[in-house]
Design a protein around this motif. Structure first.
Motif, mmCIF file in Angstrom:
data_model
loop_
_atom_site.group_PDB
_atom_site.id
_atom_site.type_symbol
_atom_site.label_atom_id
_atom_site.label_comp_id
_atom_site.label_asym_id
_atom_site.label_seq_id
_atom_site.Cartn_x
_atom_site.Cartn_y
_atom_site.Cartn_z
ATOM 1 N N PRO A 435 0.831 -1.214 0.000
ATOM 2 C CA PRO A 435 0.000 0.000 0.000
ATOM 3 C C PRO A 435 0.865 1.264 0.000
ATOM 4 O O PRO A 435 2.058 1.223 0.321
ATOM 5 N N THR A 438 4.290 2.739 2.262
ATOM 6 C CA THR A 438 5.075 1.656 2.865
ATOM 7 C C THR A 438 6.567 1.987 2.818
ATOM 8 O O THR A 438 7.093 2.330 1.752
ATOM 9 N N PRO A 457 -0.994 3.095 9.792
ATOM 10 C CA PRO A 457 -2.403 2.979 10.179
ATOM 11 C C PRO A 457 -2.862 1.519 10.117
ATOM 12 O O PRO A 457 -2.361 0.745 9.300
ATOM 13 N N THR A 458 -3.828 1.174 10.943
ATOM 14 C CA THR A 458 -4.220 -0.228 11.104
ATOM 15 C C THR A 458 -4.570 -0.901 9.787
ATOM 16 O O THR A 458 -4.050 -1.986 9.479
ATOM 17 N N ASP A 459 -5.442 -0.297 8.985
ATOM 18 C CA ASP A 459 -5.864 -0.929 7.731
ATOM 19 C C ASP A 459 -4.698 -1.104 6.769
ATOM 20 O O ASP A 459 -4.531 -2.162 6.160
ATOM 21 N N ALA A 460 -3.881 -0.061 6.636
ATOM 22 C CA ALA A 460 -2.736 -0.145 5.731
ATOM 23 C C ALA A 460 -1.720 -1.169 6.235
ATOM 24 O O ALA A 460 -1.128 -1.917 5.448
ATOM 25 N N GLN A 462 -2.358 -3.862 8.053
ATOM 26 C CA GLN A 462 -2.881 -5.204 7.816
ATOM 27 C C GLN A 462 -2.770 -5.590 6.353
ATOM 28 O O GLN A 462 -2.456 -6.738 6.015
ATOM 29 N N GLU A 463 -3.015 -4.630 5.451
ATOM 30 C CA GLU A 463 -2.877 -4.897 4.018
ATOM 31 C C GLU A 463 -1.430 -5.225 3.664
ATOM 32 O O GLU A 463 -1.149 -6.149 2.879
#
Length: 507
Positions: A435, A438, A457-460, A462-463
């Motif tokens: 993402p 990174t 950030p959490t979503d990024a 995890q991705e």
């Protein structure tokens, strides 16, 4: 096969008093090396997080030990034949313990690479000396087979003790503690070995040729370095120059050995088909296995989320299988045949590696544990019998040099395996899609991706983790497939090259 041993003239020559106590000291040296090799893989994620090595530096940390030890084993084995195997073993063990402290307190990737290289110098003295002393302690072929089996079983036990002890230490202390466990083993080895080990050497060794030592070191390191760098960066001119230098040095080394009156390595040993086949089988087997072993701990911890101690326990079936097989390998080879045991063991390992091509992020432990158990059993049978073949193929005066050839094949295979298969894993891994935002370090190693995700950030995050883990597993699967092909091909070659080979059942 034709034995080069001379018939014993006394009972004492066959049944040396104290030989089993002396063997217990020798296996401590094997334990020292095996534990060190396995804890490094377990500690790699922590070293990566603390020292922040690049992907290339991480591979150097993993394989520079093997590079150096492979380049020096023949020289150190021959030196032990000349100055005394007991002496070189005790000096090497002391140095190994001292340099382990330097490994533990390394503060930069460069210092860690240097410490691993120095450890290779010390380690090169240990393995040839242990096998050579076994060859001189046990003259009875059946006892020698059992002794070699115990020697191999201890190495396998070390691969189990290392991850478990290392996992415990990593959960309670800093990563450098995994190297300090060498110190008590070294202390016991030296103190007990001084009193129990008999000294042995070649009575007519000739001079130790320093030119041959340099040619051996430059040749092996040059060739292996070229292979590693070519796999990583392509055939650039510095890589080609290193490969040409290494190949030239090895050719010069061989030519020099054929002309010296007392060579560092008697090249006539390779005229024995059993000796040559056993050495080749060891080299290719380790090549096919080592890349997988190096990255398996990272898979268990960074992909499946296991704690270090749990990851160590997960690898236990391989050691259990190898210990069990090693202890009975000599008896089975005499009951059936050398080629059936070696080729069958290698084929079993190849099939287990083929099964590991099916793994993904959520693969259950039954498949992993079964595959590791089969790998251990197959390797235990193969390595024990090939070591026995190598030792029984040479006069005891050359036991150090012959043992060194065996260990050189092992270490060279490990270095090439980490270089080639490790490069496959790293190359596939680096291509994953990350993402936006990174950090560049996430593409260098999976440990780097885990660290980078923690600061996003959490979503990024995890991705990033999902993508990085998938890429790592894909690379590991491809490396397993390559390893399976290597092992199955080696099994077929061993079946033909070891025909008519037998282990002696008499003195």
């Amino acid at each position: 096969m034709t034995s080069t041993l001379q018939p014993a003239t006394t009972t004492e020559a066959v049944k040396r008093p104290g030989r089993w106590l002396a063997l217990s000291v020798l296996v401590l040296a094997v334990l020292l090396v095996a534990v060190d090799a396995t804890v490094l893989g377990l500690a790699t994620p922590y070293i990566s997080e603390d020292l922040k090595p690049s992907g290339t530096q991480l591979l150097w940390i993993g394989d520079v030990y093997s590079f150096v030890i492979a380049g020096l084993l023949v020289s150190m084995g021959s030196l032990g034949d000349r100055i005394g195997r007991k002496r070189i073993l005790l000096v090497g063990a002391t140095a190994f313990g001292a340099i382990s402290v330097l490994n533990a307190y390394a503060t930069t990737p460069e210092l860690m690479i240097l410490a691993r290289a120095l450890l290779g110098v010390a380690g090169a003295t240990l393995m040839p000396a242990t096998l050579a002393l076994i060859r001189n302690l046990f003259h009875d072929p059946r006892e020698r087979s059992l002794a070699v089996g115990i020697w191999g079983a201890t190495a396998s036990a070390g691969t189990a003790i290392g991850p478990i002890a290392g996992g415990f230490l990593l959960e309670h202390f800093w990563w450098g503690s995994v190297f300090l466990i060498n110190l008590p083993v070294m202390a016991v080895l030296v103190l007990v070995g001084i009193r129990t080990l008999p000294e042995s050497r070649n009575p007519n060794p000739g001079p130790w040729d320093l030119t041959s030592v340099v040619l051996s070191l430059v040749g092996v390191i040059g060739v292996v370095y070229a292979v590693k760098e070519a796999a990583t960066h392509g055939f650039e001119w510095p890589v080609l120059a290193a490969g040409a230098l290494g190949a030239t040095a090895l050719a010069w080394f061989v030519r020099r050995q054929l002309t010296l009156p007392t060579p560092l390595l008697d090249m006539r040993l390779f005229r024995n088909r059993g000796f040559s086949a056993a050495v080749l089988a060891d080299l290719l087997t380790i090549l096919g296995l080592s890349g997988l072993v190096f990255f398996l701990s990272q898979y268990l911890q960074l992909v499946q989320g296991r704690r270090p101690f749990e990851a160590g326990l997960a690898e236990l079936p391989a050691a259990v299988g190898a210990v069990a097989a090693g202890l009975v390998a000599g008896r089975v080879a005499r009951r059936f045949s050398v080629r059936a045991v070696v080729a069958g063991g290698l084929a079993a390992v190849g099939l287990a590696l083929a099964a590991l091509t099916l793994i993904d992020r959520s693969t259950g432990y039954p498949l992993l544990g079964t595959a590791l158990l089969v790998v251990g059993v197959g390797a235990g049978f193969s390595f024990t019998v090939t070591a026995d073949v190598i030792l029984s193929s040479v006069p005891k005066e050359q036991a150090g040099a012959a043992s060194a050839v065996s260990e050189t094949a092992y270490e060279l295979g490990a270095a090439l395996g980490i270089a080639i298969l490790g490069t496959i894993v790293t190359g596939v891994y680096r291509g994953f899609t990350a993402p936006a935002g990174t950090p560049a370090g996430a593409h260098e190693s999976l440990g780097g991706a885990v660290e980078a995700a923690a600061g996003m950030p959490t979503d990024a995050g995890q991705e990033l983790l999902a993508s990085a883990r998938d890429a790592f597993v894909n690379g590991l699967s491809i490396a397993s497939a390559v390893g399976a092909i290597v092992l199955l091909t080696t099994a077929l070659a061993a079946w033909f090259m070891l025909r008519d080979q037998r282990l002696d059942s008499r003195q």
